[in-house]
Design an enzyme around this catalytic site. Structure first.
Site, mmCIF file in Angstrom:
data_model
loop_
_atom_site.group_PDB
_atom_site.id
_atom_site.type_symbol
_atom_site.label_atom_id
_atom_site.label_comp_id
_atom_site.label_asym_id
_atom_site.label_seq_id
_atom_site.Cartn_x
_atom_site.Cartn_y
_atom_site.Cartn_z
ATOM 1 N N ASP A 1 -2.031 -2.789 7.100
ATOM 2 C CA ASP A 1 -1.647 -2.085 5.912
ATOM 3 C C ASP A 1 -2.174 -0.416 6.202
ATOM 4 O O ASP A 1 -1.342 0.493 6.016
ATOM 5 C CB ASP A 1 -2.002 -2.279 4.673
ATOM 6 C CG ASP A 1 -1.434 -1.674 3.601
ATOM 7 O OD1 ASP A 1 -0.302 -1.139 3.734
ATOM 8 O OD2 ASP A 1 -1.926 -1.535 2.491
ATOM 9 N N GLY B 1 2.944 2.149 0.559
ATOM 10 C CA GLY B 1 4.130 2.125 1.728
ATOM 11 C C GLY B 1 5.456 1.687 1.036
ATOM 12 O O GLY B 1 6.302 2.162 1.664
#
Ligand code: SF4
Length: 530
Positions: free
Chosen positions: A289, A424
């Site tokens: 991530d 994101g």
């Protein structure tokens, strides 16, 4: 001195007030006109203190100027001593009082009071708040240590620590109106305990003047905030031979370096404390991530201690790209120059917030790490921001435990820096649906307000134009969704699912596709994400 709407630092007597307000049984008598009592609000409103600062003002008025303002000062000093019965008193003047040249320090020295007096000479027109705090802290400690001084020009000898005795240190620098000082003291105390080190005195925050007389009993000093503790720590080293730990433990790397320096200074084994690193920041930095944040453009501005720490965390621990760095602290500019050098940047050393805003606008960072001034400008520009340094706003004194230092401080920093960035998934969707009226290139994340990035706002077509289907789109194609495509669609978060459906159908019509499959869905995604 100049008139300004905002300022990073107040005049030096506000620095002295920060020392007085941080401590117990200390009182500050300030020769100042009516009106300068505004400084109380910094502590009661911004820091939400439950009592006024321990400051008595002479509050002379215009009509007093033709009379005996020096007499007024003497009476005020005597009355404050009688009323508050402090262990020590600070004596000084505000910028305006400096102009009438009563010289309260000299007046106080000529008086006989049953309390140690610390006359402060803080030149209001050439120095600022942090310098005033450092000078006051140093002068007060010198006064309280007057009876223990070695012969001039010599250093007091220090007996070796007895075998088996746990080392102890002083934590110097945390103050009222500092950035997260209250919680940093708790976190650093915990960190020291994990290395088998006790705390002798914490000052100024929470200390009484008489505690300062015990400073030489510690094996070393920890300079937690050099802006305030630097002058005193150097003097203690020269006078009492006390070594100092200079690394400020903000960030995982700096916390590890802090423990290593502590071990070297105290000659102790800190490997157990290093092995106990419980921060989740390194875990995050290793996760897939985190790659989303790699190369995010960051601008950093604030006091020197927090800026230097932030530059290291940003580059070494989060893989951001630092595109600009600076400080309002001219006295500590060297620290920021050193942090800027390996980044190949010329630091911005200024206390003009408009100049800082010009830099931020030019550099177009994706994240601003700064003071509450930078938070204001970042909000206006639609850029994510986290506050990392004083001066701060009431919201930077959270009720919850929220340190910046040590292992838990690294966790808090991670949360407060990463969350202002568009997450994101959200950024991905903004790109995918950029022609949609809500998800065009100019849209900013919802938590940054309803604004648009100013530079693209004018280029975005009005939303009504985007709502209309393009005139060349064949609207009469009967569309169907294959079952697996419907299932795939349901994986998209509900708040954008409707838009994903509409955009995919639009793509299908434009390409003459009658049945939407998973492949069509991904083709549409690739098409709109280009
Ligand atoms: S003269 Fe000094 S103390 Fe008075 S308002 Fe201005 S900066 Fe503050």
């Amino acid at each position: 001195m100049e008139l300004t709407v905002w300022t990073y630092e107040g005049p030096p007597h506000v620095g002295a007030m920060r020392i007085a307000t941080s401590m117990r049984d200390l009182h500050y008598v300030l020769h100042a006109p009516q009106g300068d009592t505004y400084a109380d609000l910094l502590f009661t409103m911004i820091e939400r203190r439950d009592s006024r600062p321990p400051v008595t003002y002479t509050t002379f008025q215009a009509r007093d100027l033709g009379g005996d303002t020096a007499g007024l000062f003497i009476r005020t000093l005597e009355e404050a001593n009688e009323r508050f019965k402090p262990q020590a008193m600070l004596v000084g003047e505000s910028c305006t009082a400096e102009l009438i040249q009563d010289q309260p320090g000299a007046l106080a020295e000529g008086m006989t009071l049953n309390v140690p007096l610390v006359p402060l000479e803080l030149p209001a027109y050439s120095r600022k708040e942090n310098w005033g705090a450092a000078e006051t802290f140093y002068k007060l400690a010198r006064t309280m240590l007057a009876g223990q001084m070695p012969a001039p020009g010599t250093t007091a000898s220090r007996p070796a620590r007895p075998e088996g005795q746990r080392p102890k240190v002083n934590l110097l620098g945390p103050t009222s109106l500092g950035f997260r000082c209250r919680d940093d003291v708790v976190e650093v105390t915990r960190l020291l305990a994990s290395a088998g080190v006790d705390v002798n005195v914490v000052a100024p925050l929470g200390a009484a003047p008489e505690d300062l007389a015990r400073l030489p009993e510690a094996d070393a000093n920890i300079s937690l905030y050099p802006e305030v503790s630097g002058t005193l720590v150097k003097w203690l080293e020269r006078t009492f031979g006390q070594p100092a730990v200079h690394t400020v433990p903000i960030g995982v790397g700096a916390t590890r370096d802090f423990l290593a320096e502590l071990g070297a200074v105290l000659d102790i084994d800190v490997s157990a404390a290093l092995a106990g690193d419980p921060s989740r920041l390194p875990w995050y930095s290793r996760s897939v991530d985190s790659t989303y944040l790699t190369g995010k453009r960051v601008f950093i501005f604030g006091d020197a201690t927090h800026v230097a720490a932030a530059a290291r965390i940003a580059t070494e621990e989060l893989a951001f790209e630092v595109v600009g760095i600076g400080t309002y602290s001219r006295e500590q500019a060297r620290m920021v120059r050193a942090a800027a050098k390996p980044l190949g940047l010329e630091p911005l050393i200024t206390d003009d917030y408009l100049e800082v805003e010009r830099h931020v606008t030019e550099l177009q960072p994706e994240l601003v790490l700064g003071t509450q001034m930078e938070r204001h400008m970042a909000k206006r520009l639609g850029v994510g921001c986290a506050v990392i340094s004083a001066p701060v706003h009431v919201q930077d004194f959270p009720a919850r435990y929220s340190p910046q230092m040590g292992w838990e401080g690294a966790n808090v920093i991670f949360d407060s820096w990463v969350h202002p960035l568009v997450m994101g998934l959200e950024e991905h969707l903004l790109t995918m649906f950029r022609e949609d009226f809500e998800f065009h290139d100019g849209a900013v994340a919802s938590h940054l307000g309803s604004g648009q990035r100013p530079e693209v706002a004018s280029e975005s077509p009005p939303s009504s134009a985007l709502d209309e289907p393009p005139s060349d789109m064949p609207a009469d194609i009967a569309l169907g969704w294959a079952q697996d495509a419907e299932r795939e669609l349901k994986k998209i978060p509900f708040f954008v699912r409707g838009k994903a459906r509409r955009n995919t159908e639009r793509f299908a019509r434009e390409h003459g596709v009658a049945t939407i499959t998973v492949e069509t869905l991904y083709d549409a995604k690739a098409h709109f994400g280009r």
